[in-house]
Design a protein around this motif. Structure first.
Motif, PDB file in Angstrom:
ATOM      1  N   ASP A   1      15.178  -5.908   8.754  1.00  0.00           N
ATOM      2  CA  ASP A   1      14.133  -7.573   8.362  1.00  0.00           C
ATOM      3  C   ASP A   1      13.179  -7.179   8.196  1.00  0.00           C
ATOM      4  N   ALA A   2      12.260  -6.513   9.873  1.00  0.00           N
ATOM      5  CA  ALA A   2      11.459  -7.285   9.878  1.00  0.00           C
ATOM      6  C   ALA A   2       9.955  -7.567   8.699  1.00  0.00           C
ATOM      7  N   PRO A   3       8.947  -8.082   8.470  1.00  0.00           N
ATOM      8  CA  PRO A   3       8.547  -8.042   7.620  1.00  0.00           C
ATOM      9  C   PRO A   3       6.653  -7.158   7.549  1.00  0.00           C
ATOM     10  N   VAL A   4       6.926  -6.152   6.704  1.00  0.00           N
ATOM     11  CA  VAL A   4       5.615  -5.146   6.488  1.00  0.00           C
ATOM     12  C   VAL A   4       4.873  -5.468   6.006  1.00  0.00           C
ATOM     13  N   THR A   5       3.577  -4.822   6.315  1.00  0.00           N
ATOM     14  CA  THR A   5       2.383  -5.742   5.252  1.00  0.00           C
ATOM     15  C   THR A   5       1.885  -4.321   4.788  1.00  0.00           C
ATOM     16  N   VAL A   6       1.407  -3.345   3.720  1.00  0.00           N
ATOM     17  CA  VAL A   6       1.083  -3.036   3.796  1.00  0.00           C
ATOM     18  C   VAL A   6      -0.342  -3.410   2.257  1.00  0.00           C
ATOM     19  N   VAL A   7      -1.910  -2.753   2.851  1.00  0.00           N
ATOM     20  CA  VAL A   7      -2.845  -2.792   2.674  1.00  0.00           C
ATOM     21  C   VAL A   7      -3.364  -2.126   1.758  1.00  0.00           C
ATOM     22  N   GLY A   8      -3.946  -2.628   0.533  1.00  0.00           N
ATOM     23  CA  GLY A   8      -3.988  -1.420  -0.401  1.00  0.00           C
ATOM     24  C   GLY A   8      -3.424  -1.602  -1.663  1.00  0.00           C
ATOM     25  N   GLY A   9      -3.412  -1.802  -2.724  1.00  0.00           N
ATOM     26  CA  GLY A   9      -3.443  -1.653  -4.123  1.00  0.00           C
ATOM     27  C   GLY A   9      -3.992  -0.161  -5.324  1.00  0.00           C
ATOM     28  N   GLY A  10      -4.502   0.457  -4.149  1.00  0.00           N
ATOM     29  CA  GLY A  10      -4.611   2.211  -4.827  1.00  0.00           C
ATOM     30  C   GLY A  10      -3.304   2.668  -4.668  1.00  0.00           C
ATOM     31  N   LEU A  11      -3.434   3.908  -5.618  1.00  0.00           N
ATOM     32  CA  LEU A  11      -2.313   4.569  -5.807  1.00  0.00           C
ATOM     33  C   LEU A  11      -1.178   5.301  -4.217  1.00  0.00           C
ATOM     34  N   THR A  12      -2.435   5.302  -3.873  1.00  0.00           N
ATOM     35  CA  THR A  12      -1.335   5.828  -1.739  1.00  0.00           C
ATOM     36  C   THR A  12      -0.698   3.969  -1.158  1.00  0.00           C
ATOM     37  N   GLY A  13      -1.292   3.178  -1.648  1.00  0.00           N
ATOM     38  CA  GLY A  13      -0.574   1.752  -1.256  1.00  0.00           C
ATOM     39  C   GLY A  13       0.761   1.578  -1.698  1.00  0.00           C
ATOM     40  N   VAL A  14       0.412   1.546  -3.288  1.00  0.00           N
ATOM     41  CA  VAL A  14       1.835   1.780  -3.876  1.00  0.00           C
ATOM     42  C   VAL A  14       2.612   2.463  -3.337  1.00  0.00           C
ATOM     43  N   GLU A  15       3.064   4.088  -3.218  1.00  0.00           N
ATOM     44  CA  GLU A  15       3.402   4.612  -2.995  1.00  0.00           C
ATOM     45  C   GLU A  15       4.382   4.626  -1.689  1.00  0.00           C
ATOM     46  N   THR A  16       3.117   3.865  -0.571  1.00  0.00           N
ATOM     47  CA  THR A  16       4.107   3.343   0.961  1.00  0.00           C
ATOM     48  C   THR A  16       4.070   2.436   0.440  1.00  0.00           C
ATOM     49  N   ALA A  17       3.771   1.785  -0.270  1.00  0.00           N
ATOM     50  CA  ALA A  17       5.362  -0.037   0.111  1.00  0.00           C
ATOM     51  C   ALA A  17       6.122   0.579  -0.993  1.00  0.00           C
ATOM     52  N   ALA A  18       6.718   1.445  -1.785  1.00  0.00           N
ATOM     53  CA  ALA A  18       7.582   1.536  -2.585  1.00  0.00           C
ATOM     54  C   ALA A  18       8.460   2.454  -2.186  1.00  0.00           C
ATOM     55  N   GLU A  19       8.210   3.003  -1.228  1.00  0.00           N
ATOM     56  CA  GLU A  19       9.042   4.055  -0.466  1.00  0.00           C
ATOM     57  C   GLU A  19       9.650   3.208   0.290  1.00  0.00           C
TER      58      GLU A  19
END
Length: 396
Positions: A144-162
């Motif tokens: 449940d620890a908060p994670v931040t993904v920086v960057g709204g490009g395709l790599t950022g979206v895929e990482t956040a979604a995964e």
């Protein structure tokens, strides 16, 4: 013995999608000694690094299953190209001679030094070793620890979604907008998926500082972040510039439209590190294969004494995964601009998975079995692309 003495030495620096395809394609002539230099003995499926980081897949393949017979693999890093002597100095101290060099060093993550704390505390997923470090850190992190993904490009979206697909608490900081490369309907689809999976999407702001337990936004706000992943932008290794070759502003080798260096016609570039006519194509696995094949063809033409062909690559769009059960196949025009049409859901996920498999099995391994067999969509006019070149980073 005579054939060995007259064989041309072609050195391929970099074993990514472009470099491996170039090396395999060069085997269409029997009088070429081909050496591939790569820092590791594994081929990295960069299209799957977000899966590796999240623990939902692997991204490393032994080169022995990908390289055609006769290609020598040297596991080392190139440190300097001596264009006068036609040699490359390696990190081990060894030196390799060449008649022609395929420059295929690819791209890396770009954690900006201008953002306090980014280099010290942020992780990236642009290469194998950083992705493995991120995987190890996630294994130690409470669910449940908060994670931040920086960057709204395709790599950022895929990482956040995964990560969100695994139940992680994720914030995606997009900068100007979410997934700017996609069409408006495609962006809405992605935004809807992220919302359903409780990803907090922040548009119109950047990360101004990364702390061990938080990120500070450009608007002054602060958000808790036990782990920060930086995917905003890509850089290029500095080998070309360090060797006295002209590059563009981020270090890509300046070439003509045949991918030949503007400084040395014995050096041909391929993939993310090439900037033909100063107008590089979109950094992508999609473009890397054709550019690797075209680079090999240019070398073959020069050996044969014929005029090399220019780049001719038509884009068809892009695809990205949204976790393991959804994805999107964004359709586009040949000039790499998008149309308002996409395929989403499970079919979109299937298309992305097939794209990843195609890059290895139907491109790299096909060239290993039948050098020169690879074909690609053509007819994309180069003069229409500059405005869309830098919209996104790695994508398929």
């Amino acid at each position: 013995m005579t054939e060995h003495l007259t064989a041309k030495k072609v050195l391929v620096v970099g074993g990514g999608y472009a470099g491996v395809i170039a090396a395999n394609r060069l085997r269409s002539r029997g009088d070429i000694d081909i050496t591939l230099v790569n820092p590791r003995p594994e081929f990295v499926e960069r299209l799957r690094l977000h899966q590796l980081a999240a623990g939902t897949g692997d991204a490393a393949i032994d080169f022995g299953t990908l390289l055609g017979d006769g290609i020598e693999l040297v596991v080392d890093s190139a440190e300097h190209i001596d264009t006068a002597a036609r040699t490359v100095r390696l990190a081990s101290g060894a030196s390799l001679a060449y008649d022609y060099l395929v420059y295929a060093v690819g791209s890396t993550g770009a954690t900006p030094a201008s953002v306090p704390g980014a280099a010290a505390f942020a992780f990236d997923v642009a290469e194998l070793e950083p992705a493995r470090r991120l995987r190890a850190r996630l294994d130690r992190l409470p669910a449940d620890a908060p994670v931040t993904v920086v960057g709204g490009g395709l790599t950022g979206v895929e990482t956040a979604a995964e990560l969100a697909d695994q139940g992680r608490t994720v914030t995606l900081v997009c900068g100007r907008t979410l997934a700017p490369y996609l069409s408006e309907p495609g962006r809405r689809y992605v935004a809807g998926w992220l919302k359903r999976h409780r990803v907090t999407v922040i548009e119109g702001e950047n990360v101004a500082e990364v702390r061990p337990d938080a990120v500070v936004l450009s608007g002054g706000g602060q958000r808790p972040s036990a782990l920060t992943v930086w995917t905003a932008g890509f850089a290029v290794p500095g080998l070309a510039a360090a060797s006295g070759l002209r590059t563009d502003e981020i270090g890509r080798l300046l070439t003509d439209e045949t991918l030949t260096s503007v400084d040395d016609d014995r050096i041909v570039a391929a993939g993310d590190c090439a900037a033909p006519s100063g107008r590089a194509l979109r950094m992508s696995g999609y473009a890397a294969g054709p550019l690797g094949a075209r680079a090999a063809d240019t070398v073959l033409s020069r050996i044969e004494g014929t005029e090399p062909a220019v780049i001719d690559l038509a884009f068809t769009g892009a695809c990205l995964s949204l976790g393991r059960r959804a994805g999107i196949r964004q359709l586009g025009r040949k000039d790499d601009t998008m149309v308002d049409l996409y395929i989403g859901g499970r079919l979109g996920a299937l298309i992305k998975e097939l794209t990843c498999r195609f890059a290895v099995s139907k491109r790299i391994r096909l060239e290993a079995r039948r050098p020169g067999a690879m074909i690609w969509p053509k007819g994309g006019p180069r003069d229409l692309r500059p405005a869309v070149r830098e919209r996104s980073g790695q994508s398929s």
